[in-house]
Design a protein around this motif. Structure first.
Motif, mmCIF file in Angstrom:
data_model
loop_
_atom_site.group_PDB
_atom_site.id
_atom_site.type_symbol
_atom_site.label_atom_id
_atom_site.label_comp_id
_atom_site.label_asym_id
_atom_site.label_seq_id
_atom_site.Cartn_x
_atom_site.Cartn_y
_atom_site.Cartn_z
ATOM 1 N N ASP A 54 -7.980 -3.208 -4.596
ATOM 2 C CA ASP A 54 -7.529 -2.106 -5.429
ATOM 3 C C ASP A 54 -6.986 -1.003 -4.519
ATOM 4 O OD1 ASP A 54 -7.108 -0.607 -7.746
ATOM 5 O OD2 ASP A 54 -9.048 0.384 -7.560
ATOM 6 N N VAL A 55 -5.955 -0.311 -4.964
ATOM 7 C CA VAL A 55 -5.375 0.757 -4.150
ATOM 8 C C VAL A 55 -6.341 1.929 -4.024
ATOM 9 C CG1 VAL A 55 -3.551 2.499 -4.039
ATOM 10 C CG2 VAL A 55 -2.979 0.141 -4.629
ATOM 11 N N MET A 56 -6.916 2.367 -5.147
ATOM 12 C CA MET A 56 -7.796 3.534 -5.157
ATOM 13 C C MET A 56 -9.242 3.086 -4.982
ATOM 14 S SD MET A 56 -5.598 5.917 -5.443
ATOM 15 C CE MET A 56 -6.664 7.328 -5.737
ATOM 16 N N LEU A 57 -9.771 3.273 -3.766
ATOM 17 C CA LEU A 57 -11.138 2.885 -3.459
ATOM 18 C C LEU A 57 -11.865 4.047 -2.783
ATOM 19 C CD1 LEU A 57 -10.559 -0.670 -1.897
ATOM 20 C CD2 LEU A 57 -11.598 -0.187 -4.124
ATOM 21 N N ILE A 78 -3.228 -9.302 -1.762
ATOM 22 C CA ILE A 78 -2.578 -8.830 -2.985
ATOM 23 C C ILE A 78 -3.195 -7.485 -3.342
ATOM 24 C CG2 ILE A 78 -2.195 -9.231 -5.457
ATOM 25 C CD1 ILE A 78 -2.292 -12.209 -4.937
ATOM 26 N N MET A 79 -2.358 -6.477 -3.532
ATOM 27 C CA MET A 79 -2.833 -5.154 -3.917
ATOM 28 C C MET A 79 -2.865 -5.040 -5.437
ATOM 29 S SD MET A 79 -3.278 -3.761 -0.921
ATOM 30 C CE MET A 79 -3.689 -2.095 -1.462
ATOM 31 N N LEU A 80 -3.862 -4.331 -5.940
ATOM 32 C CA LEU A 80 -3.993 -4.053 -7.370
ATOM 33 C C LEU A 80 -3.869 -2.556 -7.575
ATOM 34 C CD1 LEU A 80 -7.115 -6.302 -8.127
ATOM 35 C CD2 LEU A 80 -4.705 -6.931 -8.280
ATOM 36 N N SER A 81 -2.945 -2.154 -8.433
ATOM 37 C CA SER A 81 -2.710 -0.730 -8.655
ATOM 38 C C SER A 81 -2.733 -0.413 -10.134
ATOM 39 C CB SER A 81 -1.352 -0.319 -8.066
ATOM 40 O OG SER A 81 -1.034 1.011 -8.419
ATOM 41 N N ALA A 82 -3.345 0.719 -10.489
ATOM 42 C CA ALA A 82 -3.396 1.139 -11.886
ATOM 43 C C ALA A 82 -2.052 1.671 -12.350
ATOM 44 C CB ALA A 82 -4.477 2.194 -12.086
ATOM 45 N N ARG A 83 -1.161 1.921 -11.413
ATOM 46 C CA ARG A 83 0.161 2.431 -11.759
ATOM 47 C C ARG A 83 1.225 1.600 -11.083
ATOM 48 N NH1 ARG A 83 0.153 8.209 -9.416
ATOM 49 N NH2 ARG A 83 -0.797 7.066 -7.706
ATOM 50 N N ALA A 84 2.385 1.510 -11.721
ATOM 51 C CA ALA A 84 3.517 0.845 -11.089
ATOM 52 C C ALA A 84 4.316 1.877 -10.299
ATOM 53 C CB ALA A 84 4.399 0.185 -12.144
ATOM 54 N N ASP A 85 3.590 2.876 -9.780
ATOM 55 C CA ASP A 85 4.229 3.971 -9.055
ATOM 56 C C ASP A 85 4.870 3.448 -7.766
ATOM 57 O OD1 ASP A 85 4.291 7.120 -8.810
ATOM 58 O OD2 ASP A 85 3.791 6.319 -6.833
ATOM 59 N N SER A 86 6.086 3.886 -7.498
ATOM 60 C CA SER A 86 6.822 3.411 -6.331
ATOM 61 C C SER A 86 6.065 3.669 -5.042
ATOM 62 C CB SER A 86 8.193 4.087 -6.262
ATOM 63 O OG SER A 86 8.999 3.707 -7.345
ATOM 64 N N ILE A 87 5.415 4.830 -4.950
ATOM 65 C CA ILE A 87 4.705 5.165 -3.717
ATOM 66 C C ILE A 87 3.549 4.210 -3.491
ATOM 67 C CG2 ILE A 87 3.309 6.918 -2.561
ATOM 68 C CD1 ILE A 87 5.017 9.037 -3.903
ATOM 69 N N ASP A 88 2.750 3.957 -4.539
ATOM 70 C CA ASP A 88 1.634 3.013 -4.422
ATOM 71 C C ASP A 88 2.119 1.642 -3.984
ATOM 72 O OD1 ASP A 88 -0.208 4.865 -5.165
ATOM 73 O OD2 ASP A 88 -0.502 4.128 -7.194
ATOM 74 N N VAL A 90 5.043 0.654 -2.546
ATOM 75 C CA VAL A 90 5.665 0.606 -1.227
ATOM 76 C C VAL A 90 4.635 0.784 -0.117
ATOM 77 C CG1 VAL A 90 7.293 1.747 0.329
ATOM 78 C CG2 VAL A 90 7.934 1.311 -2.049
ATOM 79 N N LEU A 91 3.685 1.717 -0.295
ATOM 80 C CA LEU A 91 2.659 1.931 0.725
ATOM 81 C C LEU A 91 1.833 0.669 0.941
ATOM 82 C CD1 LEU A 91 1.316 5.540 0.022
ATOM 83 C CD2 LEU A 91 2.676 4.768 1.967
ATOM 84 N N GLY A 92 1.477 0.010 -0.160
ATOM 85 C CA GLY A 92 0.701 -1.221 -0.050
ATOM 86 C C GLY A 92 1.462 -2.308 0.666
ATOM 87 N N LEU A 93 2.732 -2.486 0.326
ATOM 88 C CA LEU A 93 3.548 -3.523 0.958
ATOM 89 C C LEU A 93 3.820 -3.199 2.422
ATOM 90 C CD1 LEU A 93 6.076 -4.169 -1.944
ATOM 91 C CD2 LEU A 93 4.190 -5.666 -1.237
ATOM 92 N N GLU A 94 4.070 -1.925 2.713
ATOM 93 C CA GLU A 94 4.310 -1.530 4.101
ATOM 94 C C GLU A 94 3.062 -1.705 4.949
ATOM 95 O OE1 GLU A 94 5.803 2.440 3.885
ATOM 96 O OE2 GLU A 94 7.899 1.787 3.725
ATOM 97 N N ALA A 95 1.887 -1.610 4.323
ATOM 98 C CA ALA A 95 0.633 -1.798 5.053
ATOM 99 C C ALA A 95 0.400 -3.258 5.407
ATOM 100 C CB ALA A 95 -0.536 -1.277 4.224
ATOM 101 N N ASP A 99 1.888 -9.123 -1.844
ATOM 102 C CA ASP A 99 2.313 -8.977 -3.237
ATOM 103 C C ASP A 99 1.438 -7.907 -3.874
ATOM 104 O OD1 ASP A 99 3.696 -9.384 -5.580
ATOM 105 O OD2 ASP A 99 3.186 -11.505 -5.769
ATOM 106 N N TYR A 100 1.756 -7.534 -5.104
ATOM 107 C CA TYR A 100 0.925 -6.577 -5.826
ATOM 108 C C TYR A 100 0.937 -6.930 -7.306
ATOM 109 C CZ TYR A 100 4.777 -4.093 -8.030
ATOM 110 O OH TYR A 100 5.848 -3.775 -8.820
ATOM 111 N N VAL A 101 -0.115 -6.492 -7.997
ATOM 112 C CA VAL A 101 -0.231 -6.680 -9.439
ATOM 113 C C VAL A 101 -0.646 -5.336 -10.039
ATOM 114 C CG1 VAL A 101 -1.454 -7.870 -11.301
ATOM 115 C CG2 VAL A 101 -0.879 -9.108 -9.199
ATOM 116 N N THR A 102 0.021 -4.958 -11.122
ATOM 117 C CA THR A 102 -0.267 -3.681 -11.773
ATOM 118 C C THR A 102 -1.353 -3.841 -12.829
ATOM 119 O OG1 THR A 102 2.029 -2.969 -11.439
ATOM 120 C CG2 THR A 102 0.730 -1.760 -13.058
ATOM 121 N N LYS A 103 -2.330 -2.944 -12.810
ATOM 122 C CA LYS A 103 -3.393 -2.919 -13.825
ATOM 123 C C LYS A 103 -2.946 -2.050 -15.005
ATOM 124 C CE LYS A 103 -6.677 -1.385 -11.133
ATOM 125 N NZ LYS A 103 -8.020 -0.996 -10.652
ATOM 126 N N PRO A 104 -3.403 -2.387 -16.231
ATOM 127 C CA PRO A 104 -4.218 -3.558 -16.575
ATOM 128 C C PRO A 104 -3.383 -4.827 -16.500
ATOM 129 C CG PRO A 104 -3.576 -2.404 -18.563
ATOM 130 C CD PRO A 104 -3.092 -1.550 -17.421
#
Length: 238
Positions: A54-57, A78-88, A90-95, A99-104
């Motif tokens: 999860d992004v927010m931990l 794989i990152m899980l984010s509560a928002r499809a926010d561009s910053i969330d 991109v930061l996850g992918l750059e890290a 891949d990422y999946v948006t919650k819910p």
């Protein structure tokens, strides 16, 4: 999938427990952790086959945790984010996330993404190994493609890359992306085509995944090696 070990780091108790049960019903072995620090400890102790973060931990956020994992391993993330926010995203992918999946999220979508990533990592060659690379790739030994007068060497059989003679460390996703480019030098590949071939998406996906991985690849093999063809996609300079 019975022996596939998933590290799942999520601070929401309901989401963590429900997702763990769903993963276990699907045949995965799951270690679930509530925060980033315990997630890092578990990763180091048990070395899972894939990590869902999860992004927010609390303690250590998911992006920082992904960076720490990537410093030590090429295990798929794989990152899980509560928002499809561009910053969330991109930061996850750059890290270093793959891949990422948006919650819910729908459970079937998460399972499909996990399986796609595992297939990708289990078959890094993706059918490209052994290809002759087309017109202007250098000859070199069998399975080795040479570009830039020898500056860049791609061993499609040994899954190794060298730049100016020095080994380049790539994640399996980056390797598959480079293989797609290197076996068709000078050919423009669209983002949708790369999503289909590298990320195994049989449906429309977020092309930001492609853009960030191309940027990561450029930093490793040379910024000018992969050219952006505006409005169409990318190509490897032959």
């Amino acid at each position: 999938m019975a022996e596939t070990h998933v590290l799942f780091v999520e601070d929401d108790d309901v989401i963590r427990e429900a997702t763990q049960l769903a993963l276990e019903r699907d045949g995965f072995m799951v270690t679930a952790m509530p925060d980033g620090l315990s997630g890092l400890d578990s990763f180091r102790a048990r070395r899972p086959d894939i990590a869902l973060l999860d992004v927010m931990l609390p303690g250590m956020d998911g992006v920082s945790l992904c960076r720490r994992i990537r410093d030590e391993s090429t295990v798929p993330v794989i990152m899980l984010s509560a928002r499809a926010d561009s910053i969330d995203v991109v930061l996850g992918l750059e890290a270093g996330a793959d891949d990422y999946v948006t919650k819910p999220f729908d459970g079937s979508v998460l399972m499909a993404r996990i399986r796609a990533v595992l297939r990708r990592f289990g078959h890094a060659g993706g059918g490209a190994a052994g290809a002759d690379g087309g017109g202007r790739a250098g000859a070199a030994p069998s399975g080795v493609l040479v570009f830039g007068g020898g500056d860049l060497e791609v061993d499609t059989e040994g899954m190794e890359v060298r730049r100016s003679g020095a080994p380049v460390a790539l994640t399996p996703t980056e390797m598959r992306l480079l293989l797609e480019f290197s076996t068709a030098p000078g050919t423009v590949l669209s983002r949708d085509k790369l999503l289909e071939r590298v990320w195994d998406y049989g449906w429309g996906g977020d092309t930001r995944v492609v853009d960030v991985h191309v940027q990561r690849l450029r930093t490793k093999i040379g910024q000018d090696r992969i050219e952006t063809v505006r409005g169409f996609g990318y190509k490897l300079k032959a």
